[in-house]
Write an enzyme that holds these catalytic residues in place. Structure first.
Site, PDB file in Angstrom:
ATOM      1  CE  LYS A  75      -3.680   2.475   2.398  1.00  0.00           C
ATOM      2  NZ  LYS A  75      -4.585   2.287   3.422  1.00  0.00           N
TER       3      LYS A  75
ATOM      4  CE  LYS B 153      -6.120   2.091  -0.529  1.00  0.00           C
ATOM      5  NZ  LYS B 153      -6.614   1.878   0.750  1.00  0.00           N
TER       6      LYS B 153
ATOM      7  CB  SER C 292     -11.263   7.525  -3.618  1.00  0.00           C
ATOM      8  OG  SER C 292     -10.133   7.566  -2.994  1.00  0.00           O
TER       9      SER C 292
ATOM     10  CE1 TYR D 165     -14.977   3.462  -3.078  1.00  0.00           C
ATOM     11  CE2 TYR D 165     -13.167   3.586  -4.416  1.00  0.00           C
ATOM     12  CZ  TYR D 165     -13.651   3.457  -3.137  1.00  0.00           C
ATOM     13  OH  TYR D 165     -12.927   3.657  -1.911  1.00  0.00           O
TER      14      TYR D 165
ATOM     15  NE  ARG E  87      -5.869   9.578   3.441  1.00  0.00           N
ATOM     16  CZ  ARG E  87      -4.464  10.190   2.972  1.00  0.00           C
ATOM     17  NH1 ARG E  87      -4.258  11.302   3.204  1.00  0.00           N
ATOM     18  NH2 ARG E  87      -3.731   9.000   3.095  1.00  0.00           N
TER      19      ARG E  87
HETATM   20  C1  PBG Z   1      -7.229   3.869   5.424  1.00  0.00           C
HETATM   21  C2  PBG Z   1      -7.474   3.510   3.977  1.00  0.00           C
HETATM   22  C3  PBG Z   1      -7.467   4.327   3.095  1.00  0.00           C
HETATM   23  C4  PBG Z   1      -7.970   3.849   2.031  1.00  0.00           C
HETATM   24  C5  PBG Z   1      -8.581   2.539   2.384  1.00  0.00           C
HETATM   25  N1  PBG Z   1      -8.175   2.274   3.511  1.00  0.00           N
HETATM   26  C6  PBG Z   1      -7.008   5.762   2.711  1.00  0.00           C
HETATM   27  C7  PBG Z   1      -5.707   5.865   3.581  1.00  0.00           C
HETATM   28  O1  PBG Z   1      -4.876   5.009   3.855  1.00  0.00           O
HETATM   29  O2  PBG Z   1      -5.437   7.013   3.910  1.00  0.00           O
HETATM   30  C8  PBG Z   1      -8.147   4.354   0.421  1.00  0.00           C
HETATM   31  C9  PBG Z   1      -9.039   3.953  -0.590  1.00  0.00           C
HETATM   32  C10 PBG Z   1      -9.459   4.816  -1.587  1.00  0.00           C
HETATM   33  O3  PBG Z   1      -8.781   5.648  -1.892  1.00  0.00           O
HETATM   34  O4  PBG Z   1     -10.494   4.326  -2.330  1.00  0.00           O
HETATM   35  N2  PBG Z   1      -6.719   2.622   6.292  1.00  0.00           N
END
Ligand code: PBG
Length: 330
Positions: free
Chosen positions: A201, A254, A280, A319, A211
């Site tokens: 990630k 991710k 997202s 999504y 967020r």
């Molecule tokens: C946080 C988390 C995030 C996403 C999934 N779990 C955001 C982050 O790490 O700040 C992002 C998913 C997305 O952007 O669709 N644990």
């Protein structure tokens, strides 16, 4: 007459000459079975509010969440990843709301599994939606503590398992959390609850709209001491190998599109299924271009999903999951 033409025995265009032949030789397919639909939850009743930066994506109260899942199930979409939007007053430094029995999230898991026992419910294990610091770990003097965080993640994962989660998905990037969570689950008899680890990630700019959806942005600093540097590929193998040794059932990459090389790398180095999160910001980019009339919606979206599958992902968190089935684009 072009010199040498009669020696051109291979003409790859022959395999593209008709729709039937093109389909016969198609290497990659995307189907409903590959898709996981992330869903945002809010407290209250009869709530359905659109996320401004994610047109077509909503935050649902539990009653509407059940309706949304029902309509997805009818389309053959059976896997859901749930994310809670938590009221600011319920947040604290230790994310205690995340394992409170009557919390919004645990109620939602139980409601979904009660109504749709055959649905696959994936739950997000991370502190950030519940943390007053907006971080995925316990903060002390501006630092994110690793081992102290594991204890909280363990409590959260156990609460999810008790509520009926099929797959636990730790998205926090603390070291050792897959093994820690695996032990907690096994010690409590949840040997059949799976772990889909966010293995690679990245500290990405593409999480912004998510967020916004959860109001979970960090209150200070960034996530670079735990999420990975976008410049690194080999480091993803360290993370993936550790997660595999620690007992993960799926390895996730991710975001997806900017990291297709990482998906492919991990796929080539594991026998486990690989998942990818089409995040997202990737969704927002595509939707913004479509709204401007700059891209053909069906073609752009199916090309994105096909590319992520081609790179090696068995499962795609996206999504777009519902709209591609609703519009019969696959
Ligand atoms: C946080 C988390 C995030 C996403 C999934 N779990 C955001 C982050 O790490 O700040 C992002 C998913 C997305 O952007 O669709 N644990």
């Amino acid at each position: 007459m072009v010199y040498g033409l009669k020696e051109m025995l291979q003409r790859p265009r022959r395999n593209r000459k008709s729709e039937v032949i093109r389909q016969m030789v198609q290497e990659t397919h995307v189907s409903a079975a590959n898709l996981i639909f992330p869903l945002f939850i809010v407290d209250g009743e009869n709530q359905k509010t659109e996320v401004a930066s994610m047109p077509g994506i909503f935050r649902y109260s539990i009653d509407n969440l059940l309706r949304e899942i029902e309509s997805c199930m009818k389309l053959g979409l059976h896997s859901f990843d749930l994310f809670p939007n938590i009221e600011e007053s319920l947040k604290d430094k230790f994310a205690t709301e995340s394992y409170r029995d009557e919390s919004l999230y645990l109620r939602a898991i139980r409601a979904v599994k009660k109504e749709f026992p055959e649905a696959c419910v994936i739950t997000d294990v991370a502190m950030d939606p519940y943390s007053s610091d907006g971080h995925d770990g316990v903060v002390e003097n501006g630092e994110i503590l690793n081992d102290e965080t594991l204890e909280i993640l363990g409590k959260m994962a156990l609460a999810h398992a008790r509520s009926g989660a099929d797959i636990i998905a730790p998205s926090d990037m603390m070291d050792g959390r897959v093994g820690y969570i695996r032990n907690v689950l096994d010690d409590n008899g949840f040997t059949n609850v799976s772990i889909m680890s966010y293995s690679a990630k990245y500290a990405s700019a593409f999480y912004g709209p998510f967020r916004d959806a959860l109001n979970s942005a960090p209150k200070f600093g960034d996530k670079k001491t735990y999420q990975m540097n976008p410049a690194n590929q080999r480091e993803a193998l360290i993370e993936a190998n550790l997660d595999e040794l620690e007992g993960a059932d799926f390895l996730m990459v991710k975001p997806a599109l900017p990291y297709l090389d990482v998906i492919k790398l991990i796929k080539d180095n594991t026998e486990l299924p690989v998942a990818a999160y089409n995040v997202s910001g990737e969704y927002a980019m595509i939707k913004a271009a479509i709204q401007n009339g700059w891209l053909n919606e069906q073609r752009a979206i199916t090309e994105v999903l096909t590319s992520i599958r081609r790179a090696g992902a068995s499962a795609i968190l996206t999504y777009h999951a519902k709209e591609v089935l609703l519009n019969k684009w696959l």
